[in-house]
Structures are given as C-alpha cells and as structure tokens.
Write a protein that holds these residues in place. Structure first.
Motif, PDB file in Angstrom:
ATOM      1  N   LEU A 106      -8.007 -15.506  -6.812  1.00 36.98           N
ATOM      2  CA  LEU A 106      -6.824 -14.771  -7.499  1.00 36.98           C
ATOM      3  C   LEU A 106      -7.275 -14.622  -9.020  1.00 36.98           C
ATOM      4  O   LEU A 106      -8.070 -15.480  -9.754  1.00 36.98           O
ATOM      5  CB  LEU A 106      -5.646 -16.072  -7.449  1.00 36.98           C
ATOM      6  CG  LEU A 106      -4.561 -15.361  -8.128  1.00 36.98           C
ATOM      7  CD1 LEU A 106      -3.680 -14.347  -7.357  1.00 36.98           C
ATOM      8  CD2 LEU A 106      -3.344 -16.629  -8.205  1.00 36.98           C
ATOM      9  N   LEU A 118      -3.293 -23.230  -6.456  1.00 37.41           N
ATOM     10  CA  LEU A 118      -2.882 -22.626  -5.141  1.00 37.41           C
ATOM     11  C   LEU A 118      -2.578 -23.455  -4.130  1.00 37.41           C
ATOM     12  O   LEU A 118      -3.421 -24.473  -3.600  1.00 37.41           O
ATOM     13  CB  LEU A 118      -4.311 -21.572  -4.522  1.00 37.41           C
ATOM     14  CG  LEU A 118      -3.884 -20.266  -5.096  1.00 37.41           C
ATOM     15  CD1 LEU A 118      -4.957 -19.433  -4.417  1.00 37.41           C
ATOM     16  CD2 LEU A 118      -2.554 -19.393  -4.960  1.00 37.41           C
ATOM     17  N   LEU A 124       4.404 -18.217  -6.879  1.00 40.16           N
ATOM     18  CA  LEU A 124       3.788 -16.926  -7.304  1.00 40.16           C
ATOM     19  C   LEU A 124       4.643 -15.960  -8.001  1.00 40.16           C
ATOM     20  O   LEU A 124       4.434 -15.288  -9.022  1.00 40.16           O
ATOM     21  CB  LEU A 124       2.973 -16.298  -6.225  1.00 40.16           C
ATOM     22  CG  LEU A 124       1.677 -16.754  -5.766  1.00 40.16           C
ATOM     23  CD1 LEU A 124       0.975 -15.978  -4.674  1.00 40.16           C
ATOM     24  CD2 LEU A 124       0.767 -16.546  -7.127  1.00 40.16           C
ATOM     25  N   LYS A 148      -3.872 -10.732   2.225  1.00 41.80           N
ATOM     26  CA  LYS A 148      -2.850 -11.116   2.981  1.00 41.80           C
ATOM     27  C   LYS A 148      -2.850 -12.052   4.045  1.00 41.80           C
ATOM     28  O   LYS A 148      -2.034 -13.161   4.015  1.00 41.80           O
ATOM     29  CB  LYS A 148      -2.027  -9.637   3.788  1.00 41.80           C
ATOM     30  CG  LYS A 148      -1.022  -9.883   4.647  1.00 41.80           C
ATOM     31  CD  LYS A 148      -0.485  -8.892   5.205  1.00 41.80           C
ATOM     32  CE  LYS A 148       0.779  -8.877   6.251  1.00 41.80           C
ATOM     33  NZ  LYS A 148       1.088  -7.918   7.018  1.00 41.80           N
ATOM     34  N   LEU A 151      -2.691 -15.536   1.802  1.00 46.33           N
ATOM     35  CA  LEU A 151      -1.347 -15.824   1.412  1.00 46.33           C
ATOM     36  C   LEU A 151      -0.624 -16.106   2.547  1.00 46.33           C
ATOM     37  O   LEU A 151       0.349 -17.279   2.413  1.00 46.33           O
ATOM     38  CB  LEU A 151      -0.906 -14.553   0.679  1.00 46.33           C
ATOM     39  CG  LEU A 151      -1.720 -14.274  -0.472  1.00 46.33           C
ATOM     40  CD1 LEU A 151      -1.183 -12.825  -1.044  1.00 46.33           C
ATOM     41  CD2 LEU A 151      -1.313 -15.193  -1.829  1.00 46.33           C
ATOM     42  N   THR A 152      -0.607 -15.517   3.786  1.00 40.03           N
ATOM     43  CA  THR A 152      -0.008 -15.919   4.801  1.00 40.03           C
ATOM     44  C   THR A 152      -0.228 -17.242   5.371  1.00 40.03           C
ATOM     45  O   THR A 152       0.700 -18.235   5.640  1.00 40.03           O
ATOM     46  CB  THR A 152      -0.153 -14.903   5.969  1.00 40.03           C
ATOM     47  OG1 THR A 152       0.279 -13.744   5.599  1.00 40.03           O
ATOM     48  CG2 THR A 152       0.373 -15.352   7.353  1.00 40.03           C
ATOM     49  N   LEU A 156       2.620 -18.269   1.580  1.00 39.93           N
ATOM     50  CA  LEU A 156       3.027 -17.555   0.377  1.00 39.93           C
ATOM     51  C   LEU A 156       3.373 -16.080   0.657  1.00 39.93           C
ATOM     52  O   LEU A 156       3.954 -15.531  -0.426  1.00 39.93           O
ATOM     53  CB  LEU A 156       2.022 -17.698  -0.621  1.00 39.93           C
ATOM     54  CG  LEU A 156       1.624 -19.173  -1.231  1.00 39.93           C
ATOM     55  CD1 LEU A 156       0.441 -19.179  -2.304  1.00 39.93           C
ATOM     56  CD2 LEU A 156       2.727 -19.947  -1.607  1.00 39.93           C
ATOM     57  N   TRP A 157       3.026 -15.531   1.550  1.00 45.22           N
ATOM     58  CA  TRP A 157       3.081 -13.956   1.617  1.00 45.22           C
ATOM     59  C   TRP A 157       4.611 -13.741   1.897  1.00 45.22           C
ATOM     60  O   TRP A 157       4.894 -12.834   0.806  1.00 45.22           O
ATOM     61  CB  TRP A 157       2.280 -13.668   2.936  1.00 45.22           C
ATOM     62  CG  TRP A 157       2.750 -12.039   3.245  1.00 45.22           C
ATOM     63  CD1 TRP A 157       3.220 -11.450   3.976  1.00 45.22           C
ATOM     64  CD2 TRP A 157       1.992 -10.972   2.353  1.00 45.22           C
ATOM     65  NE1 TRP A 157       3.401 -10.043   3.963  1.00 45.22           N
ATOM     66  CE2 TRP A 157       2.510  -9.805   2.860  1.00 45.22           C
ATOM     67  CE3 TRP A 157       1.321 -10.879   1.258  1.00 45.22           C
ATOM     68  CZ2 TRP A 157       2.239  -8.695   2.373  1.00 45.22           C
ATOM     69  CZ3 TRP A 157       0.933  -9.665   0.893  1.00 45.22           C
ATOM     70  CH2 TRP A 157       1.416  -8.538   1.402  1.00 45.22           C
ATOM     71  N   GLU A 161       5.316 -10.722  -1.116  1.00 42.41           N
ATOM     72  CA  GLU A 161       5.528  -9.456  -0.346  1.00 42.41           C
ATOM     73  C   GLU A 161       6.067  -8.330  -1.208  1.00 42.41           C
ATOM     74  O   GLU A 161       5.539  -7.379  -1.609  1.00 42.41           O
ATOM     75  CB  GLU A 161       5.678  -9.423   1.067  1.00 42.41           C
ATOM     76  CG  GLU A 161       5.806  -8.061   1.791  1.00 42.41           C
ATOM     77  CD  GLU A 161       6.285  -8.199   3.198  1.00 42.41           C
ATOM     78  OE1 GLU A 161       5.905  -7.105   3.794  1.00 42.41           O
ATOM     79  OE2 GLU A 161       6.633  -9.112   3.393  1.00 42.41           O
ATOM     80  N   VAL A 186      -5.627 -10.032  -6.486  1.00 43.61           N
ATOM     81  CA  VAL A 186      -6.575 -10.425  -5.450  1.00 43.61           C
ATOM     82  C   VAL A 186      -7.591  -9.723  -5.044  1.00 43.61           C
ATOM     83  O   VAL A 186      -7.421  -8.564  -4.584  1.00 43.61           O
ATOM     84  CB  VAL A 186      -5.627 -10.794  -3.964  1.00 43.61           C
ATOM     85  CG1 VAL A 186      -6.608 -11.493  -3.047  1.00 43.61           C
ATOM     86  CG2 VAL A 186      -4.350 -11.766  -4.221  1.00 43.61           C
ATOM     87  N   PHE A 204      -9.287 -18.837  -2.947  1.00 41.12           N
ATOM     88  CA  PHE A 204      -8.793 -19.235  -1.666  1.00 41.12           C
ATOM     89  C   PHE A 204      -9.654 -19.960  -1.066  1.00 41.12           C
ATOM     90  O   PHE A 204     -10.704 -19.706  -0.888  1.00 41.12           O
ATOM     91  CB  PHE A 204      -8.432 -17.794  -1.283  1.00 41.12           C
ATOM     92  CG  PHE A 204      -7.281 -17.093  -2.014  1.00 41.12           C
ATOM     93  CD1 PHE A 204      -5.855 -17.350  -1.463  1.00 41.12           C
ATOM     94  CD2 PHE A 204      -7.310 -15.853  -2.951  1.00 41.12           C
ATOM     95  CE1 PHE A 204      -4.671 -16.644  -2.127  1.00 41.12           C
ATOM     96  CE2 PHE A 204      -6.389 -15.418  -3.387  1.00 41.12           C
ATOM     97  CZ  PHE A 204      -4.973 -15.750  -3.032  1.00 41.12           C
ATOM     98  N   SER A 208      -8.548 -20.005   4.779  1.00 39.51           N
ATOM     99  CA  SER A 208      -7.284 -19.313   4.699  1.00 39.51           C
ATOM    100  C   SER A 208      -7.414 -17.974   5.246  1.00 39.51           C
ATOM    101  O   SER A 208      -6.532 -17.147   5.192  1.00 39.51           O
ATOM    102  CB  SER A 208      -6.827 -19.485   3.490  1.00 39.51           C
ATOM    103  OG  SER A 208      -7.704 -18.895   2.281  1.00 39.51           O
TER     104      SER A 208
END
Length: 252
Positions: A106, A118, A124, A148, A151-152, A156-157, A161, A186, A204, A208
């Motif tokens: 990030l 994070l 976010l 994606k 973040l998922t 957080l996605w 989004e 990102v 990240f 993840s």
C-alpha cells in the motif's frame, strides 16, 4: 505539462511492433519496465542483437497475443494469463519458466506519508478522506487481482470497493498516487521503489493473496532464433543482479 506527460506515459499501452531481423519482440508486464529496459540495453551492447520491448498490463498483452500479435516472448505478472495462453496452445510450453517474485504494498502520496497498520480494523475509507484508492483493473490486471484478493482476505474490500479508481496497468495506478491524484494505491513493491514521490505505508501479508510469480515463455509459432538465448539471458547472473537491485525476488 510534466505531470500530464508522466500520467499519459504510465497509462499508455504499447502497441505491438513487428520485430526486425536480428531482433526479438518481447511483450512484458508494465511492472517490469525499468528492469527489462536496463537488461535489454546491456544485452544489446554485449550481443549486438536488438530487443524490442512492448509494455502493458498482462491481460492486455495476453489478449493481443490471442488476437495474433507478432510477439516472440511473453513475460506475465501472474500465472493465470500465461496459463490461459498455454491452454490455447499459444505459447511454447517447453520454454516456459518462472523467473521472478514480488510483494504487494500500500503506497501513500509523497515521500513521507505516514505508515498504516493494515488489519481487519483499518478504516481505509476514512484514511482516503474522500479521495480514491488507485489500483490496476481488479478483474483483469494481475496487480489489481492480487490487490482485491489481499483486501478481501483482510476483510477490507467491501468497505473500500466504492472508493477505488481502476487503471489499465499498475504503473498508471502508481502515477496517480505520485501525482497526488489519489492519496493511496496498491502496487508492487518494485513499482514503489522506482518512484520517489510515493511512500510504502504498509506491506500486505504474503498469505493474503496468491503468490506473485512472473513466468516467461516463447510465443508458439515464433521461430525467432533469439528466443532461447534471450530467455537464458533473463535467467543469467547479470540479469539477476538487475532484478534483485530493483526489488524482485529472483526464482531462477
């Protein structure tokens, strides 16, 4: 004008250029631009052979190959697009190799952006303060797909989004943050290292998202005699020094 020029250069998708005699045409993921340009220059100086580089998002390049673009070699930023071409019989499977790895980060705008912790509790949207999170296309471009997924994984996605601005390739997302058009983005760790006007504010977790692997292969039907030698050069100690210096993990 300088800001506009930088953004346009980052967003541009290079159109395929027919390879000339004694040259090899390489389609490569945009995140490889700096490293491959240096490696191609050294290869040219050592061998006298020209390397023509065409950079864009891996998805765009793969589709160009599917539509008959005259590439000799393809370097993807993920396995899926190389797998798609292999399943279509469009690459030489015997030439395929896994070259590099990378990390996902990030980034914040400016050289001194504050670190971000994070976690599933990270706000976010609040950090964006009405701005946008710059990402490559999340359903097509590898950096966006990895982003994606990460973040998922962190939960957080769904919350962010609607705040995402998507770009054709990862370097365009990088440019938006560097120019201050988006407060966060990102990108790959190697992209962040190449741009002084952004800061890595978080990395990240590797678990993840799927492992970031850059495969390389010759395009099926290309009978260019330079395919094998240049693929071998990409796996050489000299190329490894460049890739490593620019932050890539060298797999071969």
């Amino acid at each position: 004008m300088r800001r506009v020029r930088r953004l346009l250069m980052a967003m541009a998708i290079a159109m395929p250029v027919p390879a000339m005699a004694d040259s090899v045409l390489v389609f490569a993921a945009a995140s490889l631009r700096d490293a491959l340009t240096e490696i191609a220059d050294t290869y040219r100086a050592e061998t006298g052979h020209e390397v023509i580089l065409s950079f864009a998002g891996s998805s765009a390049l793969a589709r160009q190959i599917q539509n008959g673009a005259p590439a000799d070699l393809f370097l993807s930023a993920n396995l899926d697009w190389m797998d798609a071409l292999e399943n279509d019989g469009l690459i030489d499977s015997d030439s395929r190799r896994a070259l590099l790895g990378n990390a996902l980060v990030l980034i914040g705008s400016g050289a001194d952006a504050a670190p971000v912790d994070l976690s599933p509790d990270t706000d976010l949207p609040g950090l964006l303060s009405g701005g946008r999170l710059a990402m490559a296309l999340v359903e097509a471009v590898p950096a966006g797909i990895y982003g994606k997924a990460a973040l998922t994984s962190l939960g957080l996605w769904d919350g962010v989004e609607d705040h995402v601005v998507q770009t054709d390739n990862v370097r365009a997302a990088l440019a938006l943050v560097a120019l201050g058009e988006a407060p966060f983005g990102v990108v790959y760790a190697t992209d962040a290292a190449a741009e002084p006007d952004v800061s890595v504010v978080a990395t990240f977790p590797a678990d993840s998202h799927p492992a970031i692997v850059y495969p390389a292969a010759a395009v099926a039907g290309s009978d260019n005699a330079l395919n094998g030698p240049f693929l071998d050069y990409l796996a050489s100690a000299k190329a490894a020094e460049v890739f490593g210096r620019m932050g890539f993990e060298v797999l071969e």
